[in-house]
Scaffold this motif. Sequence first.
Motif, short mmCIF file in Angstrom:
data_model
loop_
_atom_site.label_atom_id
_atom_site.label_comp_id
_atom_site.label_asym_id
_atom_site.label_seq_id
_atom_site.Cartn_x
_atom_site.Cartn_y
_atom_site.Cartn_z
N THR A 1 -41.25 53.12 -30.20
CA THR A 1 -40.39 51.94 -30.34
C THR A 1 -39.04 52.12 -29.71
OG1 THR A 1 -39.62 52.68 -32.51
CG2 THR A 1 -41.50 51.18 -32.47
N GLY A 2 -38.54 53.32 -29.68
CA GLY A 2 -37.21 53.56 -29.12
C GLY A 2 -36.12 52.98 -30.01
N ASP A 3 -35.09 52.47 -29.38
CA ASP A 3 -33.94 51.93 -30.09
C ASP A 3 -34.24 50.52 -30.60
OD1 ASP A 3 -31.45 51.36 -31.08
OD2 ASP A 3 -30.50 51.17 -29.12
N LEU A 4 -34.27 50.36 -31.91
CA LEU A 4 -34.55 49.05 -32.49
C LEU A 4 -33.27 48.24 -32.73
CD1 LEU A 4 -37.30 49.99 -35.10
CD2 LEU A 4 -37.58 48.90 -32.88
N SER A 5 -32.12 48.77 -32.34
CA SER A 5 -30.86 48.07 -32.58
C SER A 5 -30.83 46.65 -32.03
CB SER A 5 -29.69 48.86 -32.01
OG SER A 5 -29.57 50.09 -32.68
N PRO A 6 -31.27 46.41 -30.79
CA PRO A 6 -31.24 45.03 -30.28
C PRO A 6 -32.10 44.07 -31.11
CG PRO A 6 -31.49 46.57 -28.47
CD PRO A 6 -31.67 47.35 -29.74
N ALA A 7 -33.29 44.50 -31.49
CA ALA A 7 -34.17 43.63 -32.28
C ALA A 7 -33.57 43.38 -33.66
CB ALA A 7 -35.56 44.26 -32.42
N LEU A 8 -33.05 44.42 -34.29
CA LEU A 8 -32.45 44.26 -35.62
C LEU A 8 -31.19 43.39 -35.54
CD1 LEU A 8 -32.93 47.87 -37.02
CD2 LEU A 8 -34.23 45.81 -37.62
N ARG A 9 -30.44 43.50 -34.47
CA ARG A 9 -29.25 42.67 -34.28
C ARG A 9 -29.65 41.20 -34.16
NH1 ARG A 9 -26.34 46.00 -31.73
NH2 ARG A 9 -27.61 46.01 -29.87
N ASP A 10 -30.73 40.91 -33.41
CA ASP A 10 -31.21 39.54 -33.26
C ASP A 10 -31.69 38.98 -34.60
OD1 ASP A 10 -30.65 39.58 -30.57
OD2 ASP A 10 -32.73 39.87 -29.94
N ILE A 11 -32.40 39.79 -35.36
CA ILE A 11 -32.87 39.36 -36.69
C ILE A 11 -31.68 39.06 -37.59
CG2 ILE A 11 -34.06 40.12 -38.79
CD1 ILE A 11 -35.94 41.73 -36.86
N GLY A 12 -30.69 39.93 -37.57
CA GLY A 12 -29.50 39.72 -38.39
C GLY A 12 -28.76 38.44 -38.00
N GLU A 13 -28.65 38.19 -36.70
CA GLU A 13 -27.98 36.98 -36.23
C GLU A 13 -28.74 35.73 -36.68
OE1 GLU A 13 -25.09 34.65 -34.36
OE2 GLU A 13 -25.09 36.76 -34.89
N PHE A 14 -30.06 35.77 -36.59
CA PHE A 14 -30.88 34.64 -37.04
C PHE A 14 -30.65 34.37 -38.52
CE2 PHE A 14 -34.69 33.16 -39.20
CZ PHE A 14 -34.87 31.92 -38.58
N HIS B 1 -28.10 35.22 -40.35
CA HIS B 1 -26.73 34.75 -40.54
C HIS B 1 -26.63 33.25 -40.25
CE1 HIS B 1 -22.33 35.20 -40.59
NE2 HIS B 1 -22.37 34.28 -39.65
N LEU B 2 -27.19 32.81 -39.12
CA LEU B 2 -27.15 31.40 -38.75
C LEU B 2 -27.92 30.54 -39.75
CD1 LEU B 2 -27.60 31.70 -34.88
CD2 LEU B 2 -25.50 31.15 -36.14
N ALA B 3 -29.07 31.02 -40.18
CA ALA B 3 -29.89 30.27 -41.14
C ALA B 3 -29.15 30.09 -42.46
CB ALA B 3 -31.23 30.96 -41.36
N HIS B 4 -28.49 31.14 -42.93
CA HIS B 4 -27.75 31.04 -44.20
C HIS B 4 -26.52 30.15 -44.05
CE1 HIS B 4 -30.15 33.70 -46.65
NE2 HIS B 4 -30.21 34.54 -45.64
N PHE C 1 -25.87 26.83 -46.22
CA PHE C 1 -24.63 26.72 -46.97
C PHE C 1 -23.95 25.38 -46.67
CE2 PHE C 1 -20.09 27.43 -47.63
CZ PHE C 1 -20.09 27.92 -48.93
N GLU C 2 -23.90 25.02 -45.38
CA GLU C 2 -23.28 23.76 -44.99
C GLU C 2 -24.02 22.56 -45.59
OE1 GLU C 2 -22.81 23.54 -40.75
OE2 GLU C 2 -21.70 25.43 -40.69
N LYS C 3 -25.35 22.66 -45.68
CA LYS C 3 -26.17 21.57 -46.24
C LYS C 3 -26.25 21.65 -47.77
CE LYS C 3 -29.18 21.06 -42.24
NZ LYS C 3 -30.58 21.15 -41.78
#
Length: 57
Positions: free
Chosen positions: A27-40, A42-45, A49-51
């Motif tokens: 798998t190598g470095d999973l940082s980019p994938a985990l960063r994308d998951i975290g961003e998703f 964050h945006l979903a929450h 929250f706004e709704k």
Amino acid sequence: MAGTNIKIELKGAQPLQAALAKLLQRTGDLSPALRDIGEFLHLAHDERFEKQQSPDG
């Protein structure tokens, strides 16, 4: 921004350690994938929250 770390420490489990080492090599470095998951998440929450929606809808 908060960081995420995963640490697995094994004692006396050589076959499992070998399997995890192989997985890490594949798998190598999973940082980019985990960063994308975290961003998703964050945006979903933020959107919920706004709704003023609960996490379960």
